[in-house]
Motif scaffolding. Structure first.
Motif, PDB file in Angstrom:
ATOM      1  N   UNK A 154       0.347  -1.766  -5.188  1.00 39.50           N
ATOM      2  CA  UNK A 154       1.668  -1.273  -4.520  1.00 39.50           C
ATOM      3  C   UNK A 154       1.680   0.047  -3.681  1.00 39.50           C
ATOM      4  N   UNK A 155       0.922   0.997  -4.505  1.00 38.43           N
ATOM      5  CA  UNK A 155       1.040   2.301  -3.984  1.00 38.43           C
ATOM      6  C   UNK A 155       0.104   2.225  -2.612  1.00 38.43           C
ATOM      7  N   UNK A 156      -1.233   1.417  -2.813  1.00 42.44           N
ATOM      8  CA  UNK A 156      -2.107   1.532  -1.589  1.00 42.44           C
ATOM      9  C   UNK A 156      -1.482   0.970  -0.478  1.00 42.44           C
ATOM     10  N   UNK A 157      -0.568  -0.156  -0.445  1.00 45.33           N
ATOM     11  CA  UNK A 157       0.149  -0.817   0.434  1.00 45.33           C
ATOM     12  C   UNK A 157       1.249   0.038   0.993  1.00 45.33           C
ATOM     13  N   UNK A 158       1.875   0.918   0.322  1.00 46.45           N
ATOM     14  CA  UNK A 158       2.958   1.747   0.635  1.00 46.45           C
ATOM     15  C   UNK A 158       2.085   2.832   1.627  1.00 46.45           C
ATOM     16  N   UNK A 159       0.916   3.441   0.854  1.00 43.39           N
ATOM     17  CA  UNK A 159       0.227   4.379   1.691  1.00 43.39           C
ATOM     18  C   UNK A 159      -0.214   3.924   3.239  1.00 43.39           C
ATOM     19  N   UNK A 160      -0.702   2.619   3.377  1.00 46.01           N
ATOM     20  CA  UNK A 160      -1.115   2.085   4.471  1.00 46.01           C
ATOM     21  C   UNK A 160       0.112   1.897   5.374  1.00 46.01           C
ATOM     22  N   UNK A 161       1.161   1.462   4.842  1.00 42.20           N
ATOM     23  CA  UNK A 161       2.495   1.459   5.775  1.00 42.20           C
ATOM     24  C   UNK A 161       2.581   2.644   6.323  1.00 42.20           C
ATOM     25  N   UNK A 162       2.970   3.777   5.435  1.00 47.03           N
ATOM     26  CA  UNK A 162       3.256   4.970   5.894  1.00 47.03           C
ATOM     27  C   UNK A 162       2.352   5.633   7.106  1.00 47.03           C
ATOM     28  N   UNK A 163       0.923   5.282   6.679  1.00 47.67           N
ATOM     29  CA  UNK A 163      -0.018   5.862   7.612  1.00 47.67           C
ATOM     30  C   UNK A 163       0.142   5.087   8.970  1.00 47.67           C
ATOM     31  N   UNK A 164       0.398   3.758   8.883  1.00 50.66           N
ATOM     32  CA  UNK A 164       0.472   2.944  10.212  1.00 50.66           C
ATOM     33  C   UNK A 164       1.568   3.684  10.791  1.00 50.66           C
ATOM     34  N   UNK A 165       3.044   3.828  10.257  1.00 53.12           N
ATOM     35  CA  UNK A 165       3.819   4.537  10.800  1.00 53.12           C
ATOM     36  C   UNK A 165       4.071   5.854  11.352  1.00 53.12           C
TER      37      UNK A 165
END
Length: 176
Positions: A154-165
């Motif tokens: 979940x932390x990696x998915x959140x990090x990817x989403x934040x980086x994409x944003x």
């Protein structure tokens, strides 16, 4: 040929200069018709000889042949016209492709959007004691490992989403 002889006289093989109806032309004339004796002597069967000497039948045969030839000529003309149209369409299509390629390659200003984003790598080693004297805690250990794994995922998915944003925001700001 003189104007006294009509086109049907020429089709029937009559000499245009004789002007007589039904008489055979001289052998040196351009339109020469064989006699029955000559046809039989040359090996033409009687049923064909009768048909060849029948003036009305030969006129109908010539007209039907001309009609069929006219249909074939029309069909061939349509075929050639369609092929020319298809060739023209392909040429226009290829020229359009070349012009679009030249426009995109040479006339448009180059726009390069570059973004450098780094994601952190995480190295993690989980050790589980699986010896026989720990069998009563295997289920607890398995639940703990599953919980840690889900939390990290979940932390990696959140990090990817934040980086994409952040990357989208950077591009939006760069375009403006």
């Amino acid at each position: 040929l003189s104007s006294a002889a009509g086109p049907s006289d020429a089709r029937r093989g009559r000499a245009a200069t004789t002007g007589s109806q039904g008489s055979a032309a001289a052998p040196d004339s351009f339109f020469y018709r064989s006699t029955r004796d000559e046809m039989v002597k040359n090996g033409i069967p009687d049923e064909y000889t009768d048909a060849l000497l029948d003036e009305e039948y030969m006129d109908r045969l010539i007209l039907a042949t001309n009609k069929m030839q006219k249909k074939r000529r029309k069909a061939m003309d349509r075929y050639v016209t369609l092929n020319k149209g298809l060739l023209l369409a392909l040429i226009v299509w290829s020229l359009t492709g070349i012009l679009v390629g030249l426009y995109k390659a040479e006339l448009l200003p180059p726009m390069v959007w570059h973004m450098d984003v780094n994601l952190q790598d995480v190295d993690l080693v989980l050790m589980i004691d699986s010896s026989n004297h720990m069998t009563f805690t295997h289920e607890d250990q398995s639940n703990i490992v599953m919980g840690i794994t889900e939390t990290l995922f979940d932390a990696i998915v959140e990090l990817r989403n934040d980086t994409e944003l952040r990357a989208r925001n950077m591009l939006t700001e760069a375009k403006a």
